[in-house]
Design an enzyme around this catalytic site. Structure first.
Site, PDB file in Angstrom:
ATOM      1  N   ASP A  14      33.727  40.466  29.000  1.00 22.23           N
ATOM      2  CA  ASP A  14      34.450  41.532  28.314  1.00 22.23           C
ATOM      3  C   ASP A  14      34.905  41.018  26.948  1.00 22.23           C
ATOM      4  O   ASP A  14      35.335  39.883  26.811  1.00 22.23           O
ATOM      5  CB  ASP A  14      35.653  41.979  29.148  1.00 22.23           C
ATOM      6  CG  ASP A  14      36.193  43.322  28.698  1.00 22.23           C
ATOM      7  OD1 ASP A  14      35.996  44.318  29.413  1.00 22.23           O
ATOM      8  OD2 ASP A  14      36.813  43.382  27.594  1.00 22.23           O
ATOM      9  N   ILE A  15      34.811  41.900  25.934  1.00 20.88           N
ATOM     10  CA  ILE A  15      35.159  41.487  24.572  1.00 20.88           C
ATOM     11  C   ILE A  15      36.668  41.286  24.408  1.00 20.88           C
ATOM     12  O   ILE A  15      37.102  40.575  23.496  1.00 20.88           O
ATOM     13  CB  ILE A  15      34.618  42.522  23.552  1.00 20.88           C
ATOM     14  CG1 ILE A  15      34.421  41.904  22.185  1.00 20.88           C
ATOM     15  CG2 ILE A  15      35.496  43.758  23.480  1.00 20.88           C
ATOM     16  CD1 ILE A  15      33.643  42.765  21.222  1.00 20.88           C
ATOM     17  N   ASN A  17      37.489  51.779  36.618  1.00 21.23           N
ATOM     18  CA  ASN A  17      38.282  52.835  35.986  1.00 21.23           C
ATOM     19  C   ASN A  17      37.422  54.091  35.905  1.00 21.23           C
ATOM     20  O   ASN A  17      36.259  54.015  35.509  1.00 21.23           O
ATOM     21  CB  ASN A  17      38.710  52.414  34.581  1.00 21.23           C
ATOM     22  CG  ASN A  17      39.719  51.279  34.607  1.00 21.23           C
ATOM     23  OD1 ASN A  17      40.576  51.239  35.472  1.00 21.23           O
ATOM     24  ND2 ASN A  17      39.595  50.353  33.672  1.00 21.23           N
ATOM     25  N   VAL A  65      34.434  53.386  28.308  1.00 26.26           N
ATOM     26  CA  VAL A  65      32.966  53.298  28.182  1.00 26.26           C
ATOM     27  C   VAL A  65      32.378  54.019  29.394  1.00 26.26           C
ATOM     28  O   VAL A  65      32.652  53.657  30.545  1.00 26.26           O
ATOM     29  CB  VAL A  65      32.483  51.835  28.133  1.00 26.26           C
ATOM     30  CG1 VAL A  65      30.961  51.787  28.048  1.00 26.26           C
ATOM     31  CG2 VAL A  65      33.115  51.097  26.951  1.00 26.26           C
ATOM     32  N   HIS A 122      30.863  50.677  35.318  1.00 29.43           N
ATOM     33  CA  HIS A 122      31.035  49.220  35.260  1.00 29.43           C
ATOM     34  C   HIS A 122      32.149  48.796  36.199  1.00 29.43           C
ATOM     35  O   HIS A 122      33.149  49.485  36.358  1.00 29.43           O
ATOM     36  CB  HIS A 122      31.314  48.735  33.834  1.00 29.43           C
ATOM     37  CG  HIS A 122      32.445  49.442  33.143  1.00 29.43           C
ATOM     38  ND1 HIS A 122      32.303  50.672  32.560  1.00 29.43           N
ATOM     39  CD2 HIS A 122      33.744  49.090  32.953  1.00 29.43           C
ATOM     40  CE1 HIS A 122      33.456  51.052  32.030  1.00 29.43           C
ATOM     41  NE2 HIS A 122      34.350  50.115  32.261  1.00 29.43           N
ATOM     42  N   HIS A 126      34.844  45.865  36.719  1.00 32.15           N
ATOM     43  CA  HIS A 126      35.544  44.738  36.100  1.00 32.15           C
ATOM     44  C   HIS A 126      35.763  43.661  37.158  1.00 32.15           C
ATOM     45  O   HIS A 126      36.287  43.954  38.244  1.00 32.15           O
ATOM     46  CB  HIS A 126      36.916  45.160  35.582  1.00 32.15           C
ATOM     47  CG  HIS A 126      36.914  46.133  34.450  1.00 32.15           C
ATOM     48  ND1 HIS A 126      37.020  45.735  33.137  1.00 32.15           N
ATOM     49  CD2 HIS A 126      36.829  47.483  34.425  1.00 32.15           C
ATOM     50  CE1 HIS A 126      37.022  46.807  32.353  1.00 32.15           C
ATOM     51  NE2 HIS A 126      36.904  47.887  33.110  1.00 32.15           N
TER      52      HIS A 126
HETATM   53  P1  5GP Z   1      36.952  50.679  30.700  1.00 27.55           P
HETATM   54  O1  5GP Z   1      38.271  50.798  29.961  1.00 27.55           O
HETATM   55  O2  5GP Z   1      35.997  51.762  30.298  1.00 27.55           O
HETATM   56  O3  5GP Z   1      37.082  50.521  32.175  1.00 27.55           O
HETATM   57  O4  5GP Z   1      36.355  49.297  30.231  1.00 27.55           O
HETATM   58  C1  5GP Z   1      35.596  49.127  29.084  1.00 27.55           C
HETATM   59  C2  5GP Z   1      35.659  47.664  28.752  1.00 27.55           C
HETATM   60  O5  5GP Z   1      34.667  47.388  27.778  1.00 27.55           O
HETATM   61  C3  5GP Z   1      36.997  47.218  28.153  1.00 27.55           C
HETATM   62  O6  5GP Z   1      37.568  46.213  28.988  1.00 27.55           O
HETATM   63  C4  5GP Z   1      36.614  46.689  26.775  1.00 27.55           C
HETATM   64  O7  5GP Z   1      37.347  45.544  26.397  1.00 27.55           O
HETATM   65  C5  5GP Z   1      35.144  46.387  26.925  1.00 27.55           C
HETATM   66  N1  5GP Z   1      34.389  46.496  25.680  1.00 27.55           N
HETATM   67  C6  5GP Z   1      34.535  47.435  24.704  1.00 27.55           C
HETATM   68  N2  5GP Z   1      33.663  47.213  23.709  1.00 27.55           N
HETATM   69  C7  5GP Z   1      32.944  46.113  24.060  1.00 27.55           C
HETATM   70  C8  5GP Z   1      31.877  45.390  23.430  1.00 27.55           C
HETATM   71  O8  5GP Z   1      31.402  45.708  22.333  1.00 27.55           O
HETATM   72  N3  5GP Z   1      31.409  44.297  24.102  1.00 27.55           N
HETATM   73  C9  5GP Z   1      31.921  43.898  25.296  1.00 27.55           C
HETATM   74  N4  5GP Z   1      31.373  42.813  25.850  1.00 27.55           N
HETATM   75  N5  5GP Z   1      32.894  44.559  25.937  1.00 27.55           N
HETATM   76  C10 5GP Z   1      33.407  45.651  25.319  1.00 27.55           C
END
Ligand code: 5GP
Ligand code: ZN
Length: 115
Positions: free
Chosen positions: A31-32, A88, A97, A101, A103
């Site tokens: 994760d970034i 999520n 996103v 996915h 986590h």
């Molecule tokens: P969500 O909030 O949708 O469950 O998780 C999306 C995750 O994607 C977040 O934890 C966020 O930090 C990660 N994320 C967003 N943009 C990028 C990216 O460009 N690269 C990577 N590796 N992770 C990302």
């Protein structure tokens, strides 16, 4: 592949990602914005938005995400201590996103209930 999807682009290596594991069906990458010492995102190669789009045909790959996460937790040494898996789904849970996915968070203690 959805050409507008960030995780499809990482899976296709169209944009860079620190890939920790991949096979024909599943990819795991860092994760970034890590929320724990280990914070990996485990995704199916197939694009679909969320847990709301899990179908009978997708049950196997969703199970494989959990299996891959457990294996990565063992390899990184925090399986016995414990770890957190999170899906999520939609706005109230903070999904940003819309490519399913899982986590994998490990390497520290986690509170319950989650924030
Ligand atoms: P969500 O909030 O949708 O469950 O998780 C999306 C995750 O994607 C977040 O934890 C966020 O930090 C990660 N994320 C967003 N943009 C990028 C990216 O460009 N690269 C990577 N590796 N992770 C990302
Ligand atoms: Zn996608």
């Amino acid at each position: 592949m959805d050409p507008n999807c960030l995780f499809c682009k990482i899976v296709a290596r169209a944009i860079p990602g620190k890939i920790a594991f991949e096979n024909e069906r599943v990819v795991a990458f860092e994760d970034i914005a890590p929320q724990a010492p280990t914070h990996l995102v485990v995704v199916p190669r197939e694009h679909f938005a969320s847990t709301l789009e899990v179908t009978p045909a997708r049950r196997a790959v969703v199970g494989e995400l959990v299996e891959v996460a457990a294996q990565l937790a063992r390899e990184r040494g925090f399986a016995d201590e414990g770890y957190r898996l999170v899906y999520n789904t939609n706005r109230a849970a903070g999904q940003t996103v819309f490519h399913l996915h899982l986590h994998l968070l490990g390497g520290r203690r986690f509170g319950w209930p989650p924030g």
